[in-house]
Design an enzyme around this catalytic site. Structure first.
Site, PDB file in Angstrom:
ATOM      1  N   SER A 187      -4.876   8.459  51.122  1.00  0.00           N
ATOM      2  CA  SER A 187      -5.934   7.545  50.683  1.00  0.00           C
ATOM      3  C   SER A 187      -5.607   6.106  51.053  1.00  0.00           C
ATOM      4  O   SER A 187      -4.612   5.528  50.608  1.00  0.00           O
ATOM      5  CB  SER A 187      -6.124   7.662  49.178  1.00  0.00           C
ATOM      6  OG  SER A 187      -7.014   6.653  48.759  1.00  0.00           O
ATOM      7  N   HIS A 229      -8.502   9.396  54.015  1.00  0.00           N
ATOM      8  CA  HIS A 229      -9.456   9.334  52.900  1.00  0.00           C
ATOM      9  C   HIS A 229      -9.814   7.874  52.628  1.00  0.00           C
ATOM     10  O   HIS A 229      -8.939   7.026  52.484  1.00  0.00           O
ATOM     11  CB  HIS A 229      -8.794   9.958  51.666  1.00  0.00           C
ATOM     12  CG  HIS A 229      -9.687  10.109  50.485  1.00  0.00           C
ATOM     13  ND1 HIS A 229     -10.551  11.165  50.330  1.00  0.00           N
ATOM     14  CD2 HIS A 229      -9.844   9.340  49.379  1.00  0.00           C
ATOM     15  CE1 HIS A 229     -11.198  11.041  49.178  1.00  0.00           C
ATOM     16  NE2 HIS A 229     -10.799   9.933  48.581  1.00  0.00           N
ATOM     17  N   ASP A 279     -12.051   5.308  50.216  1.00  0.00           N
ATOM     18  CA  ASP A 279     -12.717   5.198  48.915  1.00  0.00           C
ATOM     19  C   ASP A 279     -13.641   3.985  48.867  1.00  0.00           C
ATOM     20  O   ASP A 279     -13.162   2.852  48.816  1.00  0.00           O
ATOM     21  CB  ASP A 279     -11.660   5.060  47.815  1.00  0.00           C
ATOM     22  CG  ASP A 279     -10.872   6.343  47.616  1.00  0.00           C
ATOM     23  OD1 ASP A 279     -11.500   7.369  47.312  1.00  0.00           O
ATOM     24  OD2 ASP A 279      -9.636   6.316  47.774  1.00  0.00           O
ATOM     25  N   MET A 330     -16.300   1.898  46.669  1.00  0.00           N
ATOM     26  CA  MET A 330     -16.703   1.719  45.256  1.00  0.00           C
ATOM     27  C   MET A 330     -17.676   0.550  45.151  1.00  0.00           C
ATOM     28  O   MET A 330     -17.470  -0.480  45.797  1.00  0.00           O
ATOM     29  CB  MET A 330     -15.478   1.393  44.398  1.00  0.00           C
ATOM     30  CG  MET A 330     -14.359   2.394  44.531  1.00  0.00           C
ATOM     31  SD  MET A 330     -12.951   1.863  43.550  1.00  0.00           S
ATOM     32  CE  MET A 330     -11.730   3.074  44.065  1.00  0.00           C
ATOM     33  N   HIS A 376     -15.221   8.914  50.767  1.00  0.00           N
ATOM     34  CA  HIS A 376     -15.532   9.258  49.370  1.00  0.00           C
ATOM     35  C   HIS A 376     -16.342   8.109  48.788  1.00  0.00           C
ATOM     36  O   HIS A 376     -15.798   7.031  48.527  1.00  0.00           O
ATOM     37  CB  HIS A 376     -14.208   9.470  48.624  1.00  0.00           C
ATOM     38  CG  HIS A 376     -14.345   9.686  47.159  1.00  0.00           C
ATOM     39  ND1 HIS A 376     -13.285   9.578  46.282  1.00  0.00           N
ATOM     40  CD2 HIS A 376     -15.426  10.021  46.384  1.00  0.00           C
ATOM     41  CE1 HIS A 376     -13.690   9.826  45.053  1.00  0.00           C
ATOM     42  NE2 HIS A 376     -14.987  10.082  45.077  1.00  0.00           N
ATOM     43  N   MET A 400     -18.059   6.342  45.940  1.00  0.00           N
ATOM     44  CA  MET A 400     -18.206   6.203  44.483  1.00  0.00           C
ATOM     45  C   MET A 400     -19.270   5.138  44.254  1.00  0.00           C
ATOM     46  O   MET A 400     -18.993   4.022  43.793  1.00  0.00           O
ATOM     47  CB  MET A 400     -16.859   5.811  43.869  1.00  0.00           C
ATOM     48  CG  MET A 400     -15.881   6.972  43.847  1.00  0.00           C
ATOM     49  SD  MET A 400     -14.180   6.444  43.629  1.00  0.00           S
ATOM     50  CE  MET A 400     -13.738   6.217  45.344  1.00  0.00           C
ATOM     51  N   MET A 404     -12.389  15.610  41.316  1.00  0.00           N
ATOM     52  CA  MET A 404     -11.598  14.452  40.875  1.00  0.00           C
ATOM     53  C   MET A 404     -10.618  14.908  39.799  1.00  0.00           C
ATOM     54  O   MET A 404     -11.017  15.506  38.796  1.00  0.00           O
ATOM     55  CB  MET A 404     -12.501  13.355  40.322  1.00  0.00           C
ATOM     56  CG  MET A 404     -13.376  12.660  41.349  1.00  0.00           C
ATOM     57  SD  MET A 404     -12.495  12.047  42.796  1.00  0.00           S
ATOM     58  CE  MET A 404     -11.343  10.893  42.052  1.00  0.00           C
ATOM     59  N   ASP A 409      -8.449  15.083  44.302  1.00  0.00           N
ATOM     60  CA  ASP A 409      -8.183  13.648  44.475  1.00  0.00           C
ATOM     61  C   ASP A 409      -7.763  12.996  43.159  1.00  0.00           C
ATOM     62  O   ASP A 409      -8.540  12.981  42.203  1.00  0.00           O
ATOM     63  CB  ASP A 409      -9.486  13.004  44.993  1.00  0.00           C
ATOM     64  CG  ASP A 409      -9.377  11.521  45.287  1.00  0.00           C
ATOM     65  OD1 ASP A 409      -8.265  10.976  45.243  1.00  0.00           O
ATOM     66  OD2 ASP A 409     -10.434  10.927  45.571  1.00  0.00           O
TER      67      ASP A 409
HETATM   68  C1  DX5 Z   1      -9.645   7.088  42.919  1.00  0.00           C
HETATM   69  C2  DX5 Z   1      -9.730   7.407  44.384  1.00  0.00           C
HETATM   70  C3  DX5 Z   1      -8.531   8.060  44.927  1.00  0.00           C
HETATM   71  C4  DX5 Z   1      -7.257   7.253  44.848  1.00  0.00           C
HETATM   72  C5  DX5 Z   1      -6.125   8.204  44.673  1.00  0.00           C
HETATM   73  O1  DX5 Z   1     -10.879   6.685  42.465  1.00  0.00           O
HETATM   74  O2  DX5 Z   1     -10.837   8.273  44.625  1.00  0.00           O
HETATM   75  O3  DX5 Z   1      -8.743   8.505  46.262  1.00  0.00           O
HETATM   76  O4  DX5 Z   1      -7.027   6.441  45.968  1.00  0.00           O
HETATM   77  O5  DX5 Z   1      -4.970   7.479  44.440  1.00  0.00           O
HETATM   78  P1  DX5 Z   1      -3.662   8.139  43.831  1.00  0.00           P
HETATM   79  O6  DX5 Z   1      -3.209   9.199  44.787  1.00  0.00           O
HETATM   80  O7  DX5 Z   1      -2.717   6.978  43.746  1.00  0.00           O
HETATM   81  O8  DX5 Z   1      -4.017   8.700  42.487  1.00  0.00           O
HETATM   82 ZN    ZN Z   2     -11.036   9.219  46.598  1.00  0.00          ZN
END
Ligand code: DX5
Ligand code: ZN
Length: 215
Positions: A6, A31, A33, A35, A64, A66, A135, A173
């Protein structure tokens, strides 16, 4: 095991060395993320960063989202270089339509569930999707503690995939390290996302290989 490091845990002031490390690693995806500060209580980054990453990263981008109303951004996500577009079930009023839009745009379609969303809600979409992202933390932040009931959900999803003759891969994840990764492998996960475990290490290549080796 497939591994999707990630980007959220990488060094944003100096991304190139981290991306080159990923290129030289056994990782299967990167990956990403996104947001929006509405669907989750945090804001990360958007299209310009994904496009910049795409220019350097040789691994397929596992995006991903969010964000609320992800169906509005299908074309832009595709144009920024995504291979997989993951949308949250909780963010989609018309999930079937959104999955079709993602496929029409030429991407793999992933559906993501928050920790408190039951696997049974996937029954009528499971045969349409390429991937389910479970998740194992509440989305929005890296480096949180793994929620144990994810293991039961992975087993339940594995059984739903089998009875539905679905091709969907199971991705998980949040809070994943060698220990939780091993439990997830035993429960039936196909892809592990991992941020802080990989990037907060002096030897990230070794950490990626250790997750790859899980079965
Ligand atoms: C959280 C993200 C994850 C995050 C995971 O909202 O979707 O992808 O980066 O990070 P770790 O592996 O540190 O929990
Ligand atoms: Zn993620």
């Amino acid at each position: 095991m497939l591994v999707s490091p990630s980007l959220l845990a990488a060094d944003f002031a100096n991304l190139k060395p981290d991306l080159e490390m990923i290129n030289n690693s056994d990782a299967d995806y990167l990956h990403i993320d996104v947001m929006d500060g509405v669907f989750v209580p945090n804001i990360s980054f958007g299209f310009p960063l994904i496009e910049a990453v795409k220019k350097v990263c040789q691994k397929p981008l596992d995006v991903h989202l969010m964000i609320v109303e992800p169906q509005k951004w299908v074309t832009q996500i595709r144009d920024s270089g995504a291979y997989i577009m993951n949308v949250h079930l909780e963010a989609c009023l018309h999930l079937d339509r959104t999955v079709h839009l993602i496929h029409e745009a030429g991407m793999k379609a992933g559906v993501t569930l928050n920790p408190a969303t039951p696997v049974s809600l996937l029954e009528d979409i499971i045969d349409q999707v390429d991937l389910i992202l479970l998740m194992s933390v509440n989305p929005g932040f890296g480096a949180q503690r793994f929620i144990d009931n994810t293991l039961r959900k992975v087993k339940e999803l594995r059984s739903l995939i089998k009875t539905s003759n679905s091709r969907a891969l199971i991705e998980v994840d949040g809070g994943i390290n060698e220990y939780t990764g091993k439990l997830l492998a035993q429960a039936g996960a196909d892809i592990l996302v991992s941020g802080s475990f990989i990037f907060n290490s002096s030897n990230p290549l070794e950490r990626i290989s250790s997750l790859k080796a899980l079965s």
